[in-house]
Each structure stands twice: as structure tokens, then as C-alpha cells.
Design an enzyme around this catalytic site. Structure first.
Site, PDB file in Angstrom:
ATOM      1  N   HIS A  61      16.466   1.812 -22.831  1.00  9.82           N
ATOM      2  CA  HIS A  61      17.137   1.779 -23.714  1.00  9.82           C
ATOM      3  C   HIS A  61      18.109   0.737 -23.893  1.00  9.82           C
ATOM      4  CE1 HIS A  61      17.310   6.345 -23.309  1.00  9.82           C
ATOM      5  NE2 HIS A  61      15.953   6.569 -23.637  1.00  9.82           N
ATOM      6  N   LYS A  70      27.377  -1.683 -21.320  1.00  9.03           N
ATOM      7  CA  LYS A  70      28.061  -0.454 -21.097  1.00  9.03           C
ATOM      8  C   LYS A  70      29.242  -0.934 -19.996  1.00  9.03           C
ATOM      9  CE  LYS A  70      23.834   1.849 -23.236  1.00  9.03           C
ATOM     10  NZ  LYS A  70      22.696   2.491 -23.166  1.00  9.03           N
ATOM     11  N   TYR A 130      29.418   6.520 -18.913  1.00 11.64           N
ATOM     12  CA  TYR A 130      29.828   5.453 -19.638  1.00 11.64           C
ATOM     13  C   TYR A 130      30.673   4.860 -20.299  1.00 11.64           C
ATOM     14  CZ  TYR A 130      25.896   7.144 -22.314  1.00 11.64           C
ATOM     15  OH  TYR A 130      25.057   7.016 -23.180  1.00 11.64           O
ATOM     16  N   ASP A 169      11.921   8.677 -24.866  1.00 12.39           N
ATOM     17  CA  ASP A 169      11.227   7.800 -23.518  1.00 12.39           C
ATOM     18  C   ASP A 169      10.170   7.781 -23.281  1.00 12.39           C
ATOM     19  OD1 ASP A 169      13.940   7.421 -23.540  1.00 12.39           O
ATOM     20  OD2 ASP A 169      14.251   8.291 -21.848  1.00 12.39           O
TER      21      ASP A 169
END
Length: 182
Positions: A61, A70, A130, A169
Site C-alpha cells: 500500500h 511508517k 505502526y 489487494d
């Protein structure tokens, strides 16, 4: 904290110093000043936490208008974590790095803006935590094809079986088709 730039030097593996005894352990997982010195001068605005079962692949992503950096880690289980450089101006454009992150090794990975990110769960389950440098923008999310032959990612698939993917996905685009950064 030990900071180790990977084969794509903007992606940094962080190994905390863990203090443990019969009561358990303590570790520092983030210190702004040290992070800025070794990784990037950024602010984190959102924290996320997910739980996934073995064989699930989330990613790859990224967002274009509001790219997210991230800082990722695993608090339970193990994942194989991937960052793909999508910055056309970068000498490492289209290259990827992968590391195992686990509750056992307690490592963190800095994935800067400009990268696609994803992970595959190798343990029975995994909790993934995260920090993000920008807010999630649902209208600006893209997915890079997890098994794009142009990337050649060597995913450690359990029993060689195809991973479980979300519908989103499954629609990922190849590197040659997907929009990228300048």
C-alpha cells in the site's frame, strides 16, 4: 537503540536495547531526537494496530497526495515486512527490502514516504503496530501487486501456498502500471 540503514539506505532497521529480568522486560521504542538524527525529521500523527492470521498478506500500500512514512513493529507473532521504493528520481526505484519483524526480535522498521509497504504473517497470528506521518486518506490509496514479476519479491510463503488477500489487494497494479512518485 541501534539504527541500521538497509540496502535501500532510507529504510532503517531499528533494534532497541532491551532490559530484562525475571519480572519481564523494558525497552524504549521511540525517541524523537534520536529518530530525527538517524532516520528523518518527521512528526507522527496517527497510530494503528492490526491483528492478522498466518498466511495473510497486507499490501503493498501507498498514498500519493499525502504519502505516509511508517514506523512499524510487531508486538505478537512474526511478519515478513517489505518496503518498495516508488520514487522515480531515486537510484533504488523499483527495488525492495524485506526483514522479519517479531515480538521476539523487537525490531522496528522505518519506511519513509515514497515507498509501498506490506507484510506477510509467518506465525500463527501477528499483531502489527505502526505510527504514520500523515493521516489515512481513503480516496488516495493505491496497491502495488504483491507478486509483480518486475519486483521479484521473495515472499516466505507458508507451505508455498498463495497468501490470503483482501479484495482491494487482489486488484493491485504492476510496477509498470501503477502511479509513482517523482
Amino acid at each position: 537503540m541501534k539504527y541500521e540503514p538497509l540496502a535501500i539506505p532510507d529504510v532503517v532497521l531499528m533494534t532497541p536495547q532491551v532490559f530484562g529480568d525475571e519480572r519481564g522486560f523494558f525497552m524504549e521504542t521511540f525517541r524523537q531526537q534520536a529518530f530525527e538524527e538517524h532516520c528523518a525529521k518527521v512528526s507522527f500523527v496517527q497510530d494503528n494496530h492490526s491483528l492478522s492470521s498466518q498466511g495473510i498478506l497486507r499490501g503493498l500500500h501507498y498514498q500519493l497526495e499525502k504519502p505516509q512514512g511508517k514506523l512499524v513493529r510487531v508486538t505478537q507473532g512474526e511478519v515478513y515486512d517489505i518496503a518498495v521504493d516508488l520514487r522515480r528520481s531515486s537510484p533504488t526505484f523499483g527495488q525492495w527490502v524485506g526483514v522479519y519483524l517479531s515480538a521476539e526480535n523487537k525490531q522496528l522498521l522505518w519506511v519513509p514516504p515514497g515507498f509501498a509497504h506490506g507484510f506477510y504473517v509467518t506465525s500463527e497470528s501477528a499483531e502489527f503496530v505502526y505510527k504514520c506521518t500523515d493521516y489515512f486518506n481513503p480516496g488516495d490509496e493505491y496497491t502495488l501487486q504483491w507478486d509483480d514479476p518486475l519486483l521479484g519479491i521473495d515472499w516466505p510463503l507458508v507451505k508455498g501456498e498463495a497468501p490470503q488477500l483482501s479484495a482491494k489487494d487482489q486488484q493491485g497494479l504492476s510496477l509498470s502500471e501503477t502511479p509513482t512518485y517523482e
